[in-house]
Write a protein that holds these residues in place. Structure first.
Motif, PDB file in Angstrom:
ATOM      1  N   UNK A   5     -18.165  33.541 -60.526  1.00  0.00           N
ATOM      2  CA  UNK A   5     -17.206  32.657 -61.183  1.00  0.00           C
ATOM      3  C   UNK A   5     -17.783  31.254 -61.318  1.00  0.00           C
ATOM      4  N   UNK A   6     -17.495  30.595 -62.432  1.00  0.00           N
ATOM      5  CA  UNK A   6     -17.943  29.221 -62.622  1.00  0.00           C
ATOM      6  C   UNK A   6     -18.040  28.889 -64.094  1.00  0.00           C
ATOM      7  N   UNK A   7     -19.055  28.092 -64.465  1.00  0.00           N
ATOM      8  CA  UNK A   7     -19.200  27.686 -65.851  1.00  0.00           C
ATOM      9  C   UNK A   7     -18.025  26.844 -66.309  1.00  0.00           C
ATOM     10  N   UNK A   8     -17.683  26.954 -67.594  1.00  0.00           N
ATOM     11  CA  UNK A   8     -16.550  26.215 -68.141  1.00  0.00           C
ATOM     12  C   UNK A   8     -15.274  26.554 -67.403  1.00  0.00           C
ATOM     13  N   UNK A   9     -15.181  27.795 -66.916  1.00  0.00           N
ATOM     14  CA  UNK A   9     -13.937  28.272 -66.308  1.00  0.00           C
ATOM     15  C   UNK A   9     -13.487  27.389 -65.158  1.00  0.00           C
ATOM     16  N   UNK A  10     -14.433  26.953 -64.313  1.00  0.00           N
ATOM     17  CA  UNK A  10     -13.994  26.244 -63.113  1.00  0.00           C
ATOM     18  C   UNK A  10     -13.570  24.814 -63.413  1.00  0.00           C
ATOM     19  N   UNK A  11     -13.820  24.340 -64.628  1.00  0.00           N
ATOM     20  CA  UNK A  11     -13.440  22.975 -64.957  1.00  0.00           C
ATOM     21  C   UNK A  11     -12.138  22.855 -65.708  1.00  0.00           C
ATOM     22  N   UNK A  12     -11.486  23.982 -66.009  1.00  0.00           N
ATOM     23  CA  UNK A  12     -10.263  23.900 -66.804  1.00  0.00           C
ATOM     24  C   UNK A  12      -9.027  24.275 -66.001  1.00  0.00           C
ATOM     25  N   UNK A  13      -9.149  24.369 -64.702  1.00  0.00           N
ATOM     26  CA  UNK A  13      -7.980  24.653 -63.877  1.00  0.00           C
ATOM     27  C   UNK A  13      -8.335  25.585 -62.745  1.00  0.00           C
ATOM     28  N   UNK A  14      -7.340  25.891 -61.934  1.00  0.00           N
ATOM     29  CA  UNK A  14      -7.589  26.754 -60.804  1.00  0.00           C
ATOM     30  C   UNK A  14      -7.856  28.187 -61.245  1.00  0.00           C
ATOM     31  N   UNK A  15      -8.454  28.977 -60.358  1.00  0.00           N
ATOM     32  CA  UNK A  15      -8.768  30.363 -60.667  1.00  0.00           C
ATOM     33  C   UNK A  15      -7.472  31.116 -60.958  1.00  0.00           C
ATOM     34  N   UNK A  16      -7.365  31.774 -62.119  1.00  0.00           N
ATOM     35  CA  UNK A  16      -6.124  32.486 -62.445  1.00  0.00           C
ATOM     36  C   UNK A  16      -5.846  33.624 -61.469  1.00  0.00           C
ATOM     37  N   UNK A  17      -4.577  33.907 -61.196  1.00  0.00           N
ATOM     38  CA  UNK A  17      -4.229  34.970 -60.240  1.00  0.00           C
ATOM     39  C   UNK A  17      -4.788  36.335 -60.608  1.00  0.00           C
ATOM     40  N   UNK A  18      -4.977  36.606 -61.920  1.00  0.00           N
ATOM     41  CA  UNK A  18      -5.461  37.916 -62.341  1.00  0.00           C
ATOM     42  C   UNK A  18      -6.976  38.048 -62.230  1.00  0.00           C
ATOM     43  N   UNK A  19      -7.674  36.966 -61.873  1.00  0.00           N
ATOM     44  CA  UNK A  19      -9.127  37.013 -61.792  1.00  0.00           C
ATOM     45  C   UNK A  19      -9.587  37.630 -60.486  1.00  0.00           C
ATOM     46  N   UNK A  20     -10.693  38.398 -60.578  1.00  0.00           N
ATOM     47  CA  UNK A  20     -11.275  38.967 -59.364  1.00  0.00           C
ATOM     48  C   UNK A  20     -11.667  37.875 -58.385  1.00  0.00           C
ATOM     49  N   UNK A  21     -12.059  36.709 -58.920  1.00  0.00           N
ATOM     50  CA  UNK A  21     -12.482  35.618 -58.058  1.00  0.00           C
ATOM     51  C   UNK A  21     -11.314  35.030 -57.269  1.00  0.00           C
ATOM     52  N   UNK A  22     -10.081  35.349 -57.661  1.00  0.00           N
ATOM     53  CA  UNK A  22      -8.915  34.882 -56.899  1.00  0.00           C
ATOM     54  C   UNK A  22      -8.622  35.828 -55.735  1.00  0.00           C
ATOM     55  N   UNK A  23      -8.832  37.126 -55.945  1.00  0.00           N
ATOM     56  CA  UNK A  23      -8.535  38.114 -54.919  1.00  0.00           C
ATOM     57  C   UNK A  23      -9.674  38.240 -53.916  1.00  0.00           C
TER      58      UNK A  23
END
Length: 740
Positions: free
Chosen positions: A584-602
């Motif tokens: 997990x990372x890239x643009x994703x980590x700069x636009x908000x918290x890890x979404x609940x449906x993401x594997x990186x959240x579980x």
């Protein structure tokens, strides 16, 4: 060199065996690489030579041992721990059984491609001060291989040449012209003859961004061969060449020298050895607000353009601007694919791109002539393109100067850096598509508290996802359209991610599959094969396999790991493997918290390479994520005005790396008392610079830091009170009284 299971007397035997194993890699014939043909064929189908596999950057493999008839048997083969928790965006190379890839900071890993055993690992020892410069995490998109050498760019902008057999550094070159500006390198290195070509990033950064350029270095010596700037220098500075003289006519000659112009080439390169042309795409202007820098034409050359240079000299061959006057962050840095297409009865050598602006472009790669372009996703920023030139006609729906506007595509693009794949058998391009918008706000005219908070951030694009709350944002930005109004304009979800098969000749969708991620650019890139298969990893941890001709979902494997990169396939001793980097990372980590449906959240964000083969086992998932509870925060004596000022400063300077919620960077609401005590020294003095948290003393004042700290403490108290109330509710007890 790192040796595994080699001790005492066995050391020399192991070294000898390793040398024999690497002999093909060390002496691999350059003729094989030079023999890439326009159709993308290579004499070694078991290998994956470039990030896109072939000279055409097709992300297509002729291997077919794994095919639509047996892919349901695909399972786990091996995994390799990358030793980091930062984003992974590289597609590995595989040469004669050895996998070579890059990771965060510009680390390089050489791995036995059949077992996952590490052969060597290279640490570029990147300057930790560079950690502040990338807009979107410490990612790296890949290495290049040529004549027994591996080339990689570390995040601090140094180009490294390594011995492919040992990982020993042969030379390094500093590619950055001014380290006082927020330059960084996150893109892959590309080979053009005997030259290594690399761009840089920083067009989205503060201090007015950076001035984009592309550099070419001799692979043998590391000597700079040429450099091409993509935008003009400061007003009054003489142009470097005819291209810059032309570009200068499209910029305001009276603009502030603080604005560097942008137009960086941070991804999306290709090379045609017959034409000896280097192709690349350029990023947005800096700043986004063209009223501050653009000239009468409003074009701002050569930003948001596809550019071709003569490889021998670095001189401009041609350019095509996909988004003249870009002020929506519509970079043209997406992957470029070369092909020969039969168009209107004539075979033409073309270059293709699914541009961030939502249009799929087909250009003549010899001349840059516009052939065709059609939207591959929903678009409202333009009312259409000129049928002869492809020049867009901007629409009123995208005019955020006149008020907040919901613009499609979003600043993440209809398609971003994630690779697309061209399959010459089906004739289709497989595009990871983002169907989402941004609510663009003019911060100079905003009716809220956030007003032009620094010399660069004069505009803001907000995703109207599930967390979007117009009422909550009103105090900051003034009145914004609410979700009900936005939803009424579309008959589909506001944020969707899809895999689309696109016919580049007919310019139309052939099939599509919506993924279950739906998280604004969290899904990975595509790879297709002669086995009638398309592979893609997703943000929710799924590794998906589709039938290339029909789009039927044939296989889904849950990995427990967030996937952004494109997969690779190769063969060792007759066994075909498919592998992908995860993290997990890239643009994703700069636009908000890890979404609940993401594997990186579980699961814990375990960055690794996962390989698959037929009749493999179950993928071992990472350990479950365990979120630490909120501690009781320190007292907060700040005034509401101070907290509001801190929120504005946090949005401007901190939010691109830190979300106040689960993320790969620390949740600042859970700071220890020791960190609270050191907060000022961290931001102003660089107390954590060795860990990648560089000082911001050149941007933030002591008062700014105090206000940011007050804002974080205020948010910490909110989270702590909610936690304690929830605990009391579950136990049936009365919530304890908390005093700030």
């Amino acid at each position: 060199m790192r040796m595994t299971s080699c001790t005492g007397r066995l050391l020399w035997a192991c070294f000898t065996a390793l040398a024999f194993a690497l002999a093909p890699l060390l002496s691999y014939a350059a003729e094989d690489l030079e023999s890439f043909k326009a159709e993308g064929a290579t004499p070694s189908p078991q290998n994956w030579f470039t990030v896109g596999r072939d000279q055409n950057q097709s992300y297509y493999s002729p291997l077919a041992s794994i095919n639509a008839g047996n892919v349901t048997r695909l399972g786990f083969a091996w995994a390799y721990d990358l030793g980091t928790t930062r984003g992974q965006e590289a597609t590995p190379l595989v040469v004669d059984g050895v996998m070579i890839t890059s990771g965060a900071w510009g680390y390089v890993y050489a791995i036995d491609a059949s077992t996952g055993r590490e052969i060597w690992r290279f640490d570029p020892k990147a300057d930790p001060r560079a950690a502040r410069n990338p807009c979107c995490d410490l990612v790296n998109r890949g290495v290049a291989f040529w004549k027994g050498r591996v080339l990689v760019a570390s995040v601090d902008g140094r180009l490294h040449a390594l011995d492919a057999g040992t990982g020993k550094e042969l030379w390094s070159a500093d590619t950055i012209v001014d380290h006082k500006l927020p330059y960084s390198s996150t893109g892959a290195v590309y080979i053009a003859g005997d030259l290594a070509v690399i761009g840089n990033s920083g067009a989205d950064m503060d201090k007015g961004g950076v001035r984009g350029y592309v550099s070419a270095y001799e692979i043998e010596t590391g000597r700079l061969a040429w450099r091409f700037y993509t935008v003009p220098g400061a007003p009054g500075q003489p142009p470097e060449d005819e291209a810059m003289a032309l570009a200068a006519t499209t910029w305001n000659p009276d603009r502030s020298p603080d604005y560097q112009g942008g137009g960086t080439a941070w991804d999306g390169f290709a090379y045609d050895p017959d034409l000896r042309l280097v192709f690349f795409g350029t990023a947005n202007p800096a700043p986004y607000d063209l009223r501050l820098v653009a000239g009468p034409s409003k074009d701002a050359l050569y930003t948001a353009s596809i550019v071709a240079l003569h490889a021998d000299t670095g001189r401009l061959a041609w350019h095509y601007q996909t988004t003249p006057g870009d002020h929506w962050d519509f970079d043209a840095t997406q992957k470029l694919v070369l092909a020969d297409l039969r168009l209107r009865g004539v075979t033409r050598s073309v270059i293709m791109q699914a541009n961030k602006n939502g249009f799929f472009y087909v250009l003549d790669r010899r001349t840059g002539e516009f052939i065709s372009a059609k939207p591959y996703t929903f678009v409202n920023w333009t009312s259409g393109l000129d049928s002869r030139t492809g020049r867009p006609r901007p629409s009123d729906d995208a005019d955020w100067y006149s008020g907040p506007k919901n613009v499609y595509p979003s600043w993440a693009g209809g398609h971003s850096w994630q690779p697309m794949s061209f399959n010459p058998v089906t004739g289709l391009i497989y595009i990871p598509v983002i169907d989402a918008s941004s609510v663009w706000i003019d911060l100079q005219q905003s009716g809220g508290r956030v007003r032009f908070v620094n010399s660069f951030l004069s505009a803001l694009g907000i995703f109207p996802d599930d967390s979007y709350d117009a009422a909550a944002l009103k105090p900051l930005f003034g009145p914004l359209p609410d979700r009900r109004t936005l939803q009424a304009a579309r008959k589909v979800k506001l944020v969707r991610e899809l895999m689309r098969a696109w016919d580049p000749v007919a310019q139309e969708i052939v099939w599509e599959q919506e993924t279950s991620s739906g998280m604004r650019g969290y899904d990975g890139g595509a790879m297709s094969t002669a086995g009638n298969l398309v592979f893609q990893g997703c943000g929710n941890g799924e590794f998906r396999v589709y039938a290339a001709d029909t789009g039927k979902l044939l296989k889904t494997i849950q990995t427990g790991s967030h996937i952004m990169a494109a997969p690779v396939t190769y063969a060792v001793d007759g066994v075909q493997y498919v592998a992908v980097q995860t993290g997990y990372g890239g643009t994703a980590f700069g636009v908000g918290e890890i979404p609940p449906s993401s594997a990186a959240r579980k699961f814990q964000n375990s960055n690794r390479i996962i390989a698959f083969k037929l009749d493999g086992g179950l993928v071992p998932t990472p350990a479950l994520r365990r979120d630490e509870p909120f501690r009781r925060p320190p007292a907060n004596n700040a005034t509401p005005a101070d907290i509001q000022s801190g929120e504005i400063a946090f949005i401007a300077q901190c939010s691109r790396c830190h979300a106040l919620g689960p993320n790969i960077t620390p949740d600042l609401r859970k700071m220890s008392q020791e960190t609270h005590n050191l907060f000022k020294d961290i931001l102003l003095g660089g107390a954590l610079a060795p860990m990648g948290m560089e000082a911001f003393g050149d941007i933030l004042s002591e008062r700014d830091v105090d206000n940011i700290h007050a804002y974080i403490i205020d948010k910490s108290w909110q989270a702590y009170r909610e936690q304690e109330a929830s605990k009391a509710s579950r136990s049936g007890a009365k919530a304890p009284k908390t005093i700030e």
